[in-house]
Design a protein around this motif. Structure first.
Motif, PDB file in Angstrom:
ATOM      1  N   SER A 210       0.823  -1.214   0.000  1.00  0.00           N
ATOM      2  CA  SER A 210       0.000   0.000   0.000  1.00  0.00           C
ATOM      3  C   SER A 210       0.854   1.259   0.000  1.00  0.00           C
ATOM      4  O   SER A 210       0.619   2.159  -0.792  1.00  0.00           O
TER       5      SER A 210
ATOM      6  N   LYS B 234      -0.646  -4.497   2.487  1.00  0.00           N
ATOM      7  CA  LYS B 234      -2.017  -4.406   2.003  1.00  0.00           C
ATOM      8  C   LYS B 234      -2.775  -5.687   2.353  1.00  0.00           C
ATOM      9  O   LYS B 234      -2.223  -6.772   2.239  1.00  0.00           O
TER      10      LYS B 234
ATOM     11  N   TRP C  11      -6.847  -7.647   2.021  1.00  0.00           N
ATOM     12  CA  TRP C  11      -8.155  -7.669   1.371  1.00  0.00           C
ATOM     13  C   TRP C  11      -8.991  -8.741   2.056  1.00  0.00           C
ATOM     14  O   TRP C  11      -8.592  -9.896   2.100  1.00  0.00           O
TER      15      TRP C  11
END
Length: 170
Positions: free
Chosen positions: A46, A92, A94
């Motif tokens: 990120s 990051k 998800w």
């Protein structure tokens, strides 16, 4: 180019993502910076911030699309603090799963693997070449060190460049 330090980077990022850390730091070297920028371009990280031994403030870790209310001062590099410079990496996730699930070396210090454009093209199609298996998974990336910097294998095929295979990220 020290592949030993690069293998430490791979294992550090893999362990940090499995531990669900939001932010981790790595020693600042040119090779680390180029590989981390390639990982960020591929969408596996990120944020990437240069800093010292203390973590940067949370406001500096916002993505570029979000407004940053208070940009922080970057500490100048001097002879006294050059050894303590760090790269702060924002990982990051998800659906509570890490985007960077696995990262492993392809070339090793005792066995460096060089490939031309034709061999890289075959790897991108999913075919095995030598010791290296092809890219078959969704989001799987293979990073190559070329004379124009570190790039993802698909980008090397587009630009018709060969080089040394560094690592694979899943």
């Amino acid at each position: 180019m020290s592949l030993v330090h690069l293998s430490n980077l791979c294992s550090h990022l893999q362990n940090a993502s499995k531990a669900h850390l939001g932010l981790t730091s790595l020693p600042r070297t040119r090779l680390h910076l180029l590989l981390l920028l390639s990982l960020q371009r591929s969408g596996l990280l990120s944020t990437l911030t240069l800093g010292g031994p203390t973590p940067p403030p949370p406001s500096s870790l916002l993505p570029p699309s979000m407004p940053n209310p208070s940009p922080h001062e970057i500490e100048p590099v001097t002879q006294a603090n050059v050894a303590s410079r760090r790269l702060w990496v924002g990982l990051k996730y998800w659906n509570n799963e890490p985007v960077l699930r696995q990262m492993k070396m392809v070339s090793k210090p005792t066995r460096r693997i060089w490939m031309g454009v034709e061999e890289l093209e075959a790897l991108c199609r999913g075919e095995k070449r030598g010791y290296v298996r092809g890219l078959r998974g969704v989001g799987e990336c293979l990073f190559v060190s070329t004379d124009r910097g570190i790039m993802e294998a698909r980008e090397c095929v587009e630009r018709k460049l060969g080089g040394m295979l560094l690592c694979r990220a899943l």
